[in-house]
Design a protein around this motif. Structure first.
Motif, PDB file in Angstrom:
ATOM      1  N   LEU A  36       0.829  -1.203   0.000  1.00 43.30           N
ATOM      2  CA  LEU A  36       0.000   0.000   0.000  1.00 43.30           C
ATOM      3  C   LEU A  36       0.867   1.259   0.000  1.00 43.30           C
ATOM      4  N   LYS A  37       1.910   1.238   0.793  1.00 40.18           N
ATOM      5  CA  LYS A  37       2.802   2.396   0.846  1.00 40.18           C
ATOM      6  C   LYS A  37       3.469   2.647  -0.496  1.00 40.18           C
ATOM      7  N   THR A  38       3.935   1.563  -1.164  1.00 40.68           N
ATOM      8  CA  THR A  38       4.579   1.702  -2.476  1.00 40.68           C
ATOM      9  C   THR A  38       3.610   2.234  -3.521  1.00 40.68           C
ATOM     10  N   VAL A  39       2.397   1.657  -3.555  1.00 40.65           N
ATOM     11  CA  VAL A  39       1.411   2.067  -4.556  1.00 40.65           C
ATOM     12  C   VAL A  39       1.015   3.520  -4.372  1.00 40.65           C
ATOM     13  N   LEU A  40       0.733   3.928  -3.124  1.00 42.31           N
ATOM     14  CA  LEU A  40       0.330   5.314  -2.875  1.00 42.31           C
ATOM     15  C   LEU A  40       1.439   6.290  -3.235  1.00 42.31           C
ATOM     16  N   THR A  41       2.674   5.943  -2.889  1.00 44.37           N
ATOM     17  CA  THR A  41       3.801   6.824  -3.220  1.00 44.37           C
ATOM     18  C   THR A  41       3.959   6.965  -4.721  1.00 44.37           C
ATOM     19  N   ASP A  42       3.909   5.846  -5.423  1.00 38.48           N
ATOM     20  CA  ASP A  42       4.071   5.886  -6.877  1.00 38.48           C
ATOM     21  C   ASP A  42       2.941   6.654  -7.556  1.00 38.48           C
ATOM     22  N   LEU A  43       1.715   6.413  -7.133  1.00 40.78           N
ATOM     23  CA  LEU A  43       0.590   7.093  -7.769  1.00 40.78           C
ATOM     24  C   LEU A  43       0.610   8.588  -7.506  1.00 40.78           C
ATOM     25  N   ASN A  44       0.995   8.986  -6.299  1.00 37.84           N
ATOM     26  CA  ASN A  44       1.093  10.420  -6.007  1.00 37.84           C
ATOM     27  C   ASN A  44       2.203  11.076  -6.819  1.00 37.84           C
ATOM     28  N   ASP A  45       3.307  10.352  -7.038  1.00 34.27           N
ATOM     29  CA  ASP A  45       4.378  10.879  -7.901  1.00 34.27           C
ATOM     30  C   ASP A  45       3.889  11.037  -9.333  1.00 34.27           C
ATOM     31  N   VAL A  46       3.091  10.067  -9.802  1.00 37.04           N
ATOM     32  CA  VAL A  46       2.552  10.151 -11.157  1.00 37.04           C
ATOM     33  C   VAL A  46       1.629  11.351 -11.295  1.00 37.04           C
ATOM     34  N   VAL A  47       0.815  11.606 -10.270  1.00 32.11           N
ATOM     35  CA  VAL A  47      -0.076  12.775 -10.310  1.00 32.11           C
ATOM     36  C   VAL A  47       0.723  14.056 -10.426  1.00 32.11           C
ATOM     37  N   GLN A  48       1.794  14.163  -9.669  1.00 37.17           N
ATOM     38  CA  GLN A  48       2.611  15.383  -9.715  1.00 37.17           C
ATOM     39  C   GLN A  48       3.290  15.548 -11.072  1.00 37.17           C
ATOM     40  N   VAL A  49       3.753  14.442 -11.661  1.00 36.43           N
ATOM     41  CA  VAL A  49       4.375  14.522 -12.984  1.00 36.43           C
ATOM     42  C   VAL A  49       3.338  14.920 -14.033  1.00 36.43           C
ATOM     43  N   CYS A  50       2.142  14.328 -13.956  1.00 38.98           N
ATOM     44  CA  CYS A  50       1.088  14.668 -14.920  1.00 38.98           C
ATOM     45  C   CYS A  50       0.637  16.115 -14.785  1.00 38.98           C
ATOM     46  N   ASP A  51       0.715  16.664 -13.564  1.00 38.39           N
ATOM     47  CA  ASP A  51       0.375  18.076 -13.351  1.00 38.39           C
ATOM     48  C   ASP A  51       1.553  18.993 -13.632  1.00 38.39           C
ATOM     49  N   LEU A  52       2.658  18.431 -14.123  1.00 42.67           N
ATOM     50  CA  LEU A  52       3.876  19.190 -14.461  1.00 42.67           C
ATOM     51  C   LEU A  52       4.450  19.911 -13.250  1.00 42.67           C
ATOM     52  N   LYS A  53       4.365  19.240 -12.077  1.00 38.50           N
ATOM     53  CA  LYS A  53       4.911  19.812 -10.853  1.00 38.50           C
ATOM     54  C   LYS A  53       6.175  19.087 -10.396  1.00 38.50           C
ATOM     55  N   LYS A  54       6.535  18.033 -11.097  1.00 32.14           N
ATOM     56  CA  LYS A  54       7.703  17.255 -10.701  1.00 32.14           C
ATOM     57  C   LYS A  54       8.386  16.705 -11.931  1.00 32.14           C
ATOM     58  N   LYS A  55       9.700  16.677 -11.892  1.00 37.56           N
ATOM     59  CA  LYS A  55      10.458  16.124 -13.012  1.00 37.56           C
ATOM     60  C   LYS A  55      10.458  14.598 -12.962  1.00 37.56           C
ATOM     61  N   GLN A  56      10.604  14.009 -14.125  1.00 38.48           N
ATOM     62  CA  GLN A  56      10.613  12.554 -14.224  1.00 38.48           C
ATOM     63  C   GLN A  56      11.989  11.992 -13.910  1.00 38.48           C
ATOM     64  N   THR A  57      12.007  10.921 -13.115  1.00 37.06           N
ATOM     65  CA  THR A  57      13.213  10.116 -12.926  1.00 37.06           C
ATOM     66  C   THR A  57      13.096   8.882 -13.799  1.00 37.06           C
ATOM     67  N   ASN A  58      14.157   8.098 -13.870  1.00 37.74           N
ATOM     68  CA  ASN A  58      14.096   6.873 -14.667  1.00 37.74           C
ATOM     69  C   ASN A  58      13.024   5.921 -14.126  1.00 37.74           C
ATOM     70  N   TYR A  59      12.892   5.870 -12.798  1.00 41.09           N
ATOM     71  CA  TYR A  59      11.878   4.993 -12.198  1.00 41.09           C
ATOM     72  C   TYR A  59      10.480   5.467 -12.562  1.00 41.09           C
ATOM     73  N   ILE A  60      10.229   6.773 -12.427  1.00 43.59           N
ATOM     74  CA  ILE A  60       8.903   7.311 -12.748  1.00 43.59           C
ATOM     75  C   ILE A  60       8.631   7.187 -14.233  1.00 43.59           C
ATOM     76  N   ARG A  61       9.661   7.360 -15.050  1.00 41.60           N
ATOM     77  CA  ARG A  61       9.465   7.223 -16.501  1.00 41.60           C
ATOM     78  C   ARG A  61       9.030   5.789 -16.844  1.00 41.60           C
ATOM     79  N   GLY A  62       9.664   4.816 -16.204  1.00 38.23           N
ATOM     80  CA  GLY A  62       9.249   3.434 -16.416  1.00 38.23           C
ATOM     81  C   GLY A  62       7.856   3.174 -15.879  1.00 38.23           C
ATOM     82  N   LEU A  63       7.528   3.814 -14.745  1.00 38.18           N
ATOM     83  CA  LEU A  63       6.198   3.681 -14.162  1.00 38.18           C
ATOM     84  C   LEU A  63       5.143   4.248 -15.105  1.00 38.18           C
ATOM     85  N   LEU A  64       5.407   5.419 -15.670  1.00 34.09           N
ATOM     86  CA  LEU A  64       4.479   6.025 -16.623  1.00 34.09           C
ATOM     87  C   LEU A  64       4.281   5.129 -17.838  1.00 34.09           C
TER      88      LEU A  64
END
Length: 743
Positions: A632-660
């Motif tokens: 649950l902690k991993t999923v919530l963290t990842d999904l919140n990071d995705v929301v911030q990237v989609c809102d253009l509030k956070k830069k993408q890392t390699n992990y987030i890029r793979g997640l997207l």
């Protein structure tokens, strides 16, 4: 200069289409490892359409030329790419090409409609009012469609008011959707065809393939998805260069080498046949290639899948080879991931698979056995071969209905058939002792049945239920009663209740004549399955179809910005800039939905004490809850990071890029897979899987707060546990203790 710019703008949509088709080719390996294509392959397609296209002769107008080039580009691309694909995947390619064509034309925006089919889950709503005659799953889908697409906003009310009419409509063999959406009477044909596909997908997903074919036919023409008759000679002569290998990929038990041999005979072309699998075969193959590349002869290497390491050297050798213009190299192989990707990309892949159905299987079996062998005395031999062909067809065709037909995919193939033929010949010859006739009751049925069910075919089976099923088929088919003229092969051929009786005949020609008169399509009852088995299998295939199509969406989604005006792209920044790609907007909406169903409360670990740690049931739940809490902690963290990237509030890392990338294609990220999930599951079912696993954890956590005894009263759904077998191991001592078996 103005004229150059004007002509460039006219051909700009063509360039976008070429880009989309090429990246579609590149992404096909997401759905099957065999689908590997190179830039040279695409350039060959483009040059054949632009430079050597007979349809362009005497056409001088720019608009007319562009129209012909566009039409032929999609047609040639589909035909050439589709030759190397399995039949079930060709429709996926056709659908992707439709999306590329419609998006590049700029006249229709159907993104919301495609996203409904691909990314909308109908399993998140609860407490819906049932509709008479419809299943819960259908009711869920009806409400989801009404809440998702504006033209279908009154769809739920329409179905509720006309439930009998809708039920009768969707139960038809060929569903013709009722016009129940806004603007149905005035829509253009393409949008209307897509809405009809949505209607069918919502109410009868098992029939979505027919609706999809009609949609593709509306976009490109009815003949677009019709299977092209493969002209191997034309491909070999006109489309392949001397140093380009032709890979004949076959499913297990099917051999396409005969086509090459027949073609070489008809063209009076020298052909060297070499079977790989031994060290001597490698030396012979290299020697044959070196000689034929200078003389212009043909070489065919069989079973190259047995030598994947040597194929790496072969690909390098062909790359540097300066061959005679008439030289051709054919490679036959079974479908396996061991074939080097570089060889697949360098070659031309042609996929061969046998046609489905009892009739096709029977004809293929009888045509593979020589007439002299079948008609050899005693006269009863021909009927024994027919019984074997019927048995072989049933055994193989039931594989299409796995896990209904068999519990798993067994490799019943032509080698089993050949061994069974040899066995029949041996026992018939030993029993007949040269006589022209052999009484049916003298045939050693028990010996033949035991060998068939326990060794030849049954030797591949490792499931008790499947073994019982195999024994029953053998006992049913191999018996003296099959020599009676009224012996029933199929008790109920169709809905009219017609029966299929074994044919009368003593010669191979008699049985072949009977086979040709069989209907082209057969019901599952021919295989001993319920007639609704087709519906179950087709629904499973429809889910797989959508999953694969979702993986291909990276092609169209990544190209979104290419369709926007070029000037609007000049001043775009990485964060806080202008336009957001459409795929990112769609993903943000999906993530918001997933976050809404995940637990909101803070979940703590189970409290360990000296007493409860001695309880095996507590230790099991503690381990499950720890994994669930971390998940649950991993999923919530990842999904919140995705929301911030989609809102253009956070830069993408390699992990987030793979997640997207994974979430965009509907793939469950590897970091999330801690519960048992079916192979190939998409993110919507995956999110529900995680949720159910987390629900199990939450219930365990709440029960634990009531006391250690409450855990023993907790109902556990084994499917949603990390280690299902551990539940049984933990419950065993608890149950034994309660029953007083031991203390």
């Amino acid at each position: 200069m103005a004229e150059v710019e004007s002509v460039t703008n006219i051909y700009r949509p063509l360039s976008v289409q070429c880009s989309g088709i090429f990246f579609a080719m590149e992404t096909l390996n997401q759905i099957h490892y065999l689908y590997q294509y190179s830039l040279h392959f695409f350039l060959d397609i483009f040059e054949s359409v632009v430079k050597s296209n007979p349809n362009l002769n005497n056409v001088t107008g720019t608009t007319e030329r562009l129209k012909i080039i566009t039409t032929d580009l999609f047609t040639v691309a589909f035909n050439r790419i589709g030759r190397g694909m399995f039949e079930e995947d060709r429709l996926i390619l056709a659908n992707v090409l439709c999306q590329i064509f419609l998006k590049s034309s700029g006249n229709l925006n159907l993104d919301a409609e495609f996203n409904y089919i691909l990314r909308t889950s109908s399993g998140l709503q609860k407490d819906l009012k049932p509709i008479k005659g419809f299943t819960n799953q259908q009711v869920q889908a009806i409400h989801t469609l009404s809440n998702t697409l504006e033209p279908f906003k009154d769809f739920t009310n329409f179905v509720q008011s006309n439930s009998e009419e809708v039920l009768q409509n969707v139960r038809q063999i060929s569903v013709e959707p009722l016009p129940c959406w806004e603007g149905a009477e005035t829509q253009d044909p393409v949008t209307s065809a897509l809405y009809k596909m949505i209607y069918v997908y919502t109410l009868r997903p098992d029939k979505v393939f027919g609706a999809c074919r009609k949609f593709v036919g509306t976009v490109f023409g009815e003949s677009f998805v019709e299977e092209e008759q493969m002209d191997l000679h034309k491909i070999t002569k006109n489309e392949v260069k001397p140093n380009t290998p032709i890979l004949l990929s076959c499913v297990t038990g099917y051999d396409a080498s005969g086509r090459v041999e027949d073609m070489a005979t008809n063209q009076k072309q020298a052909l060297s046949n070499i079977a790989l699998g031994s060290a001597e075969g490698f030396a012979l193959a290299e020697k044959a290639i070196n000689a034929a590349s200078k003389s212009g002869k043909w070489v065919m290497l069989k079973n190259v899948h047995l030598a994947p390491g040597w194929l790496v050297q072969l690909e390098k050798k062909l790359h540097a080879l300066k061959a005679h213009p008439n030289f051709r190299l054919f490679l036959t192989l079974e479908v396996t991931p061991k074939i080097p990707a570089n060889l697949l990309r360098a070659g031309r892949i042609l996929t061969f698979e046998p046609p489905d159905g009892i009739k096709a299987n029977l004809l293929r079996t009888f045509n593979s056995i020589s007439a002299n062998r079948v008609n050899k005395s005693p006269n009863e031999r021909a009927r024994m071969y027919f019984l074997l062909a019927w048995f072989h067809a049933i055994v193989q065709e039931r594989l299409r209905y796995t896990p209904l037909g068999w519990s798993k995919k067994y490799e019943f193939n032509e080698s089993d058939l050949k061994c069974a033929c040899d066995t029949i010949d041996r026992w018939i010859d030993d029993t007949a002792k040269g006589r022209d006739n052999l009484p049916p009751n003298k045939i050693p049925w028990d010996a033949l049945g035991t060998l068939m069910s326990q060794s030849i075919y049954g030797g591949r089976i490792d499931n008790n239920f499947d073994q019982l099923l195999m024994n029953d088929f053998v006992k049913r088919i191999f018996q003296p009663a099959t020599f009676e003229s009224d012996f029933l092969l199929v008790d109920k051929v169709d809905e009219s209740g017609n029966k299929l009786v074994i044919p009368d005949g003593l010669r191979r020609e008699d049985f072949l004549r009977w086979m040709h008169k069989l209907p082209d399509t057969q019901t599952p009852a021919w295989l001993g399955l319920p007639n609704n088995a087709d519906q179950v299998i087709l629904q499973t295939k429809a889910n797989t179809f959508v999953q694969k199509l979702l993986k291909m969406q990276a092609v169209t989604d990544d190209e979104d910005l290419a369709y926007q005006d070029v000037e609007s792209q000049k001043n775009k920044s990485v964060i806080g800039g202008a336009a957001t790609p459409q795929w990112m907007k769609n993903l943000a909406a999906s993530v918001a939905e997933w976050l809404s169903i995940l637990p909101k409360e803070e979940l703590s670990a189970l409290k360990r004490t000296v007493e409860n740690i001695k309880d095996p049931l507590y230790r099991f739940f503690e381990r499950e809850c720890t994994i669930g809490r971390n998940l649950l902690k991993t999923v919530l963290t990842d999904l919140n990071d995705v929301v911030q990237v989609c809102d253009l509030k956070k830069k993408q890392t390699n992990y987030i890029r793979g997640l997207l990338s994974d979430l965009q294609k509907g793939i469950v990220p590897k970091a999330w897979i801690r519960y048992n999930v079916p192979g190939g599951v998409t993110i919507n079912p995956g999110s529900l899987t995680s949720r159910r696993g987390l629900d199990s954890y939450i219930r365990s956590w709440r029960r634990h707060r009531k006391g250690q005894t409450a855990l023993k009263e907790l109902s556990v759904w084994l499917w949603w546990t990390v280690l299902p077998r551990s539940v049984l191991h933990c419950y065993s001592p608890v149950c034994c203790s309660v029953q007083g078996v031991f203390s």
